[in-house]
Design an enzyme around this catalytic site. Structure first.
Site, mmCIF file in Angstrom:
data_model
loop_
_atom_site.group_PDB
_atom_site.id
_atom_site.type_symbol
_atom_site.label_atom_id
_atom_site.label_comp_id
_atom_site.label_asym_id
_atom_site.label_seq_id
_atom_site.Cartn_x
_atom_site.Cartn_y
_atom_site.Cartn_z
ATOM 1 N N HIS A 171 67.222 73.890 30.920
ATOM 2 C CA HIS A 171 67.190 74.075 29.316
ATOM 3 C C HIS A 171 66.223 75.503 29.082
ATOM 4 O O HIS A 171 65.162 75.673 29.678
ATOM 5 C CB HIS A 171 66.570 73.040 28.466
ATOM 6 N N ASP B 61 65.351 76.078 25.630
ATOM 7 C CA ASP B 61 64.583 75.863 24.439
ATOM 8 C C ASP B 61 63.222 75.224 24.902
ATOM 9 O O ASP B 61 62.855 74.631 26.157
ATOM 10 C CB ASP B 61 65.237 74.852 23.597
ATOM 11 N N ASP C 98 57.652 74.544 31.687
ATOM 12 C CA ASP C 98 58.962 73.497 31.134
ATOM 13 C C ASP C 98 59.842 74.485 30.103
ATOM 14 O O ASP C 98 59.528 74.452 29.087
ATOM 15 C CB ASP C 98 58.092 72.385 30.211
ATOM 16 N N GLU D 133 67.226 70.699 24.664
ATOM 17 C CA GLU D 133 66.826 69.493 25.447
ATOM 18 C C GLU D 133 65.438 68.898 24.886
ATOM 19 O O GLU D 133 65.086 67.739 24.971
ATOM 20 C CB GLU D 133 66.296 70.036 26.853
ATOM 21 N N GLU D 134 64.566 69.732 24.146
ATOM 22 C CA GLU D 134 63.390 69.343 23.599
ATOM 23 C C GLU D 134 63.578 68.731 22.330
ATOM 24 O O GLU D 134 62.352 68.441 21.742
ATOM 25 C CB GLU D 134 62.342 70.664 23.531
ATOM 26 N N GLU E 134 63.177 70.298 35.975
ATOM 27 C CA GLU E 134 62.282 69.902 35.183
ATOM 28 C C GLU E 134 61.027 69.809 36.054
ATOM 29 O O GLU E 134 61.192 69.614 37.272
ATOM 30 C CB GLU E 134 62.450 68.321 34.842
ATOM 31 N N HIS F 2 53.839 71.234 27.572
ATOM 32 C CA HIS F 2 53.636 70.942 26.253
ATOM 33 C C HIS F 2 52.065 71.088 25.617
ATOM 34 O O HIS F 2 51.969 70.816 24.462
ATOM 35 C CB HIS F 2 54.244 69.484 25.707
#
Length: 385
Positions: A73, A75, A106, A140-141, A170, A357
């Site tokens: 992903h 995003d 990520d 995805e997020e 991931e 994150h």
């Protein structure tokens, strides 16, 4: 050690270019266009699949036969206050051997590594067997994932698009690249619960019905319930309440309703419909006036030990990382949950997840530069002629 600009290798430069694009979910901010242009030059067929506000990319090389797809992903989650970062989150820099920036781990680092690995594999093996592919989404997020890989998978099923093996980038590693791979994921079943009471004055409880008091015994039973034993691949199913809200803010008012958000992370020993029925039976047992709206985010899946992909990924980690990977089904969910039902074997392998994150998200530069070799080796062991 002062920060330095991003340069040194194809994968590092590409990761930096992706980090510079402020692709906060569901924005792609040009990441997929950049990758599509590169892969098209290498002979990949490009398909842009936009649904709503979400960009998805499907890039394929080869005409027929078994398909190995890399899934990622573009995003990222919001950075939070940029002043909390040591350097700007969307200005990639290297400090003490680590690449810093939102998405470094990520998962723009993995996306860059997958693209570089595919370029190298196709250049070295233009007549490879089967097909290699890259599937990317910008959803995805986000909270719903409705228009990303979930929607793409629905379209693939309708047109009989084949995926035999899927490697998800991931961030899976705990301390060093290759020390853990994910060979399955638990299912996620969420519910929005409303318990209705009767609002009234706290001095006259006989004229009201407090939904907090009514729900408390049911909550205690739900929390204590033993949902299943788990199995060889998964821990037991867990139940959690993530939010409870009730009240007007006044100290002298009994609220008229309570709202709660609940979630099951469940294994293959349970079924979503059975969990729904058991939870609702407990609520009815306590005489609650309630409604419960369910959302199934994804079913559990497992790639079997005898599967070809799992064996290849394990061998690649042993040979290139010099490590015996832990084979895990832990953690949250990933977009692999939408590809597994298509009949694909799914394994997740990516960089260390310690900073995902977080403020000052980063990835080890040396490990990022090794990652394309791992992905390329998977291509070669599965599809090289």
């Amino acid at each position: 050690m002062p920060a330095v600009a991003c340069f040194m290798s194809d994968v590092l430069d590409l990761a930096c270019e992706l980090i510079r694009r402020r692709s906060v979910t569901p924005e792609d901010a040009g990441c997929q266009a950049l990758l599509a242009e590169r892969l098209q030059r290498t002979g990949f067929r490009i398909e842009h699949l936009r649904y709503g506000a979400v960009d998805n990319l499907w890039a394929v090389h080869g005409d027929s036969g078994p398909t190995l797809a890399f899934l990622g992903h573009t995003d990222v989650v919001p950075s939070g206050p940029e002043t909390s970062w040591q350097s700007l989150p969307f200005e990639p820099v290297i400090r003490q051997g680590k690449l810093y920036g939102r998405g470094a781990a990520d998962m723009k680092g993995s996306v860059a590594a997958m693209a570089v690995a595919l370029e190298r594999f196709v250049s070295a093996h233009p007549g490879h067997a089967g097909r290699v592919a890259l599937l990317l989404t910008s959803d995805e997020e986000g909270p719903t994932n409705l228009d990303g890989v979930r929607k793409v998978a629905e379209g693939f099923r309708a047109r009989d698009e084949r995926i035999d093996w899927c490697v998800v980038g991931e961030p899976s590693a705990k301390e060093r690249l290759g020390d853990l791979i994910r060979v399955g994921r638990r299912g996620s079943l969420s519910g929005t619960l409303t318990v209705r009471g009767v609002q009234g004055h706290v001095a006259y409880p006989e004229r009201a019905l407090n939904p907090i008091h009514a729900f408390a015994p049911a909550l205690a039973e739900l929390a204590a319930e033993h949902w299943d034993e788990g199995n060889a691949d998964f821990p037991p199913t867990s139940f959690q309440v993530s939010n409870v809200n009730a009240g007007t803010g006044a100290t002298n008012v009994i609220p008229g309703k309570l709202a709660a958000l609940i979630n099951f992370r469940y294994c293959t020993a349970s079924r979503a419909d059975a969990l729904r029925e058991r939870a609702e039976a407990i609520l009815r047992k306590h005489g609650l006036d309630f409604t419960l709206d369910w959302n199934l985010s994804g079913e559990p899946f497992i790639t079997p030990p005898g599967g070809r992909l799992r064996a290849v990924v394990l061998d690649v980690c042993r040979d290139l990382c010099g490590i015996e990977p832990e084979q895990s089904t832990g953690g949250g969910t990933s977009d692999g949950r939408f590809i597994a039902p298509l009949g694909a074997e799914v394994v997740e392998l990516g960089p260390v997840n310690a900073t995902i994150h977080k403020v000052d998200e980063c990835v080890d530069v040396a490990e990022l530069e090794r990652l394309p070799a791992l992905y390329q080796a998977m291509c070669e062991r599965l599809l090289a002629v």
